[in-house]
Design an enzyme around this catalytic site. Structure first.
Site, mmCIF file in Angstrom:
data_model
loop_
_atom_site.group_PDB
_atom_site.id
_atom_site.type_symbol
_atom_site.label_atom_id
_atom_site.label_comp_id
_atom_site.label_asym_id
_atom_site.label_seq_id
_atom_site.Cartn_x
_atom_site.Cartn_y
_atom_site.Cartn_z
ATOM 1 N N ASN A 1 0.871 -1.177 0.000
ATOM 2 C CA ASN A 1 0.000 0.000 0.000
ATOM 3 C C ASN A 1 0.906 1.225 0.000
ATOM 4 O O ASN A 1 1.493 1.573 1.014
ATOM 5 C CB ASN A 1 -0.888 -0.024 1.252
ATOM 6 C CG ASN A 1 -1.721 1.239 1.396
ATOM 7 O OD1 ASN A 1 -1.763 2.068 0.486
ATOM 8 N ND2 ASN A 1 -2.371 1.397 2.540
ATOM 9 N N LYS B 1 0.177 4.248 -0.241
ATOM 10 C CA LYS B 1 -0.434 5.441 0.361
ATOM 11 C C LYS B 1 -0.198 6.659 -0.546
ATOM 12 O O LYS B 1 -0.129 6.497 -1.761
ATOM 13 C CB LYS B 1 0.079 5.635 1.790
ATOM 14 C CG LYS B 1 -0.112 4.352 2.616
ATOM 15 C CD LYS B 1 0.085 4.530 4.085
ATOM 16 C CE LYS B 1 -0.146 3.184 4.786
ATOM 17 N NZ LYS B 1 -0.032 3.261 6.236
ATOM 18 N N HIS C 1 -9.348 1.023 5.085
ATOM 19 C CA HIS C 1 -8.065 1.245 5.758
ATOM 20 C C HIS C 1 -8.283 2.159 6.965
ATOM 21 O O HIS C 1 -9.116 3.071 6.908
ATOM 22 C CB HIS C 1 -7.058 1.871 4.782
ATOM 23 C CG HIS C 1 -5.671 1.863 5.332
ATOM 24 N ND1 HIS C 1 -5.237 2.817 6.227
ATOM 25 C CD2 HIS C 1 -4.642 0.998 5.169
ATOM 26 C CE1 HIS C 1 -3.986 2.530 6.574
ATOM 27 N NE2 HIS C 1 -3.604 1.439 5.951
ATOM 28 N N GLU D 1 -6.694 4.604 7.986
ATOM 29 C CA GLU D 1 -6.544 6.038 7.682
ATOM 30 C C GLU D 1 -7.823 6.589 7.053
ATOM 31 O O GLU D 1 -8.188 7.745 7.288
ATOM 32 C CB GLU D 1 -5.315 6.240 6.779
ATOM 33 C CG GLU D 1 -4.029 6.074 7.575
ATOM 34 C CD GLU D 1 -2.846 5.497 6.809
ATOM 35 O OE1 GLU D 1 -2.846 5.531 5.567
ATOM 36 O OE2 GLU D 1 -1.920 4.990 7.488
ATOM 37 N N GLU E 1 -4.894 -4.906 10.715
ATOM 38 C CA GLU E 1 -3.911 -3.834 10.853
ATOM 39 C C GLU E 1 -4.160 -3.098 12.167
ATOM 40 O O GLU E 1 -4.989 -2.171 12.218
ATOM 41 C CB GLU E 1 -4.039 -2.846 9.688
ATOM 42 C CG GLU E 1 -3.709 -3.444 8.339
ATOM 43 C CD GLU E 1 -3.156 -2.407 7.368
ATOM 44 O OE1 GLU E 1 -2.159 -2.714 6.704
ATOM 45 O OE2 GLU E 1 -3.682 -1.287 7.294
ATOM 46 N N GLY F 1 2.764 2.540 10.643
ATOM 47 C CA GLY F 1 3.668 3.663 10.445
ATOM 48 C C GLY F 1 4.405 4.095 11.701
ATOM 49 O O GLY F 1 5.001 5.170 11.735
ATOM 50 N N SER G 1 3.820 -1.915 10.257
ATOM 51 C CA SER G 1 5.281 -1.957 10.411
ATOM 52 C C SER G 1 5.878 -3.326 10.102
ATOM 53 O O SER G 1 6.852 -3.742 10.726
ATOM 54 C CB SER G 1 5.690 -1.480 11.805
ATOM 55 O OG SER G 1 5.246 -0.137 12.015
HETATM 56 P P1 13P Z 1 3.239 0.537 7.618
HETATM 57 O O1 13P Z 1 3.768 -0.771 7.030
HETATM 58 O O2 13P Z 1 3.935 1.738 7.101
HETATM 59 O O3 13P Z 1 3.156 0.458 9.093
HETATM 60 O O4 13P Z 1 1.728 0.663 7.083
HETATM 61 C C1 13P Z 1 0.884 -0.413 7.174
HETATM 62 C C2 13P Z 1 -0.351 -0.105 6.435
HETATM 63 O O5 13P Z 1 -1.110 0.764 6.840
HETATM 64 C C3 13P Z 1 -0.621 -0.844 5.191
HETATM 65 O O6 13P Z 1 -1.903 -0.604 4.735
#
Ligand code: 13P
Length: 251
Positions: free
Chosen positions: A9, A11, A95, A97, A167, A173, A212
């Site tokens: 992803n 982002k 997601h 976010e 997640e 992140g 992560s």
């Molecule tokens: P990170 O791997 O940067 O923690 O993000 C995970 C994520 O949100 C994948 O959709």
């Protein structure tokens, strides 16, 4: 046996040149992808570029979100049919976010999930608890509520053509990863909750871990019986790192 799936992803990251470089790197290691499914999810403007660079390769691509609507006056939105028009096979739905920054409710996420399924895209449904929720001991309730919102639309069968990604929000992140045991506990919970309604759907469902995940912890996480792959953020932006995770998934 469930096929391991590793999805990147990206982002809101990238440029024409970084996309070209990243995909060149990923393709250079794609000979080893035989036994696993690898997917990248770029920002919308780069999907066309990704399609031309990945067409004919073993790597699939998808959207990071979609509209629950099929067309019309919805400024800024992207329909499932548009993603399909550019060769997308997958789409991320719900997601954290999107849920937290753009106030997507469980019901909106469920509607998006169905819109993806109806059009033939494979939805990757994200679920997961915040740190506060984990510390108050309600992780399972939160994940169950998020799953049930989708199941309640048309029954547990809707999960047969999708993928679930666990997640934990506190691991996204942050550099803090769930321990393999913490992740496995929630993955097992998800599978058993679905199995209570349909054992076949549960047994076949790919459940990815995200938060992560990187080359240095992928092997241990992916070694757990209910972890079938990863949804990777930051580490998906570096081809070597991403390829190492794919390699760990293939082992
Ligand atoms: P990170 O791997 O940067 O923690 O993000 C995970 C994520 O949100 C994948 O959709």
């Amino acid at each position: 046996m469930r096929k391991p799936l590793v999805a990147g992803n990206w982002k809101m990251n990238g440029s024409r040149s970084s996309v070209a470089k990243l995909l060149e790197g990923i393709k250079s290691g794609s000979d080893e992808f035989g036994a696993i499914e690898v997917v990248v999810c770029p920002p919308y403007p780069y999907i066309s570029q990704v399609e031309s660079l990945l067409d004919g390769s073993p790597v699939s691509w998808g959207g990071q979100d979609l509209s629950a609507e099929s067309s019309g006056a919805f400024t800024g939105e992207v329909a499932a049919s548009m993603l399909l028009d550019f060769g997308c096979k997958y789409v991320i739905v719900g997601h954290s976010e999107r849920r937290s920054l753009y106030a997507e409710s469980d019901q909106v996420v469920a509607a998006k999930y169905l819109a993806a399924l109806d059009s033939g895209l494979i939805p990757i449904l994200c679920v997961g608890e915040t740190l506060e929720e984990r510390e108050s001991g309600v992780t399972e309730q939160v994940v169950a509520r998020q799953l049930d919102a989708v199941i309640d639309t048309m029954g547990v069968g809707v999960l047969a053509k999708g993928v679930v990604a666990y997640e934990p929000v506190w691991a996204i992140g942050t550099g803090v990863t769930a321990t393999p045991e913490q992740a496995q506990d929630v993955h097992r919970f998800i599978r058993s909750r679905i199995a209570a309604q349909d054992a076949n759907v549960a047994a076949a469902l790919q459940i990815l871990y995200g938060g992560s995940m990187k080359a240095s912890n992928a092997h241990e996480l992916l070694g757990k019986p209910d972890i079938d792959g990863g949804l990777i953020g930051g580490a998906a932006l570096k081809s070597e790192e991403f390829l190492s995770i794919c390699k760990a998934a293939a082992e």
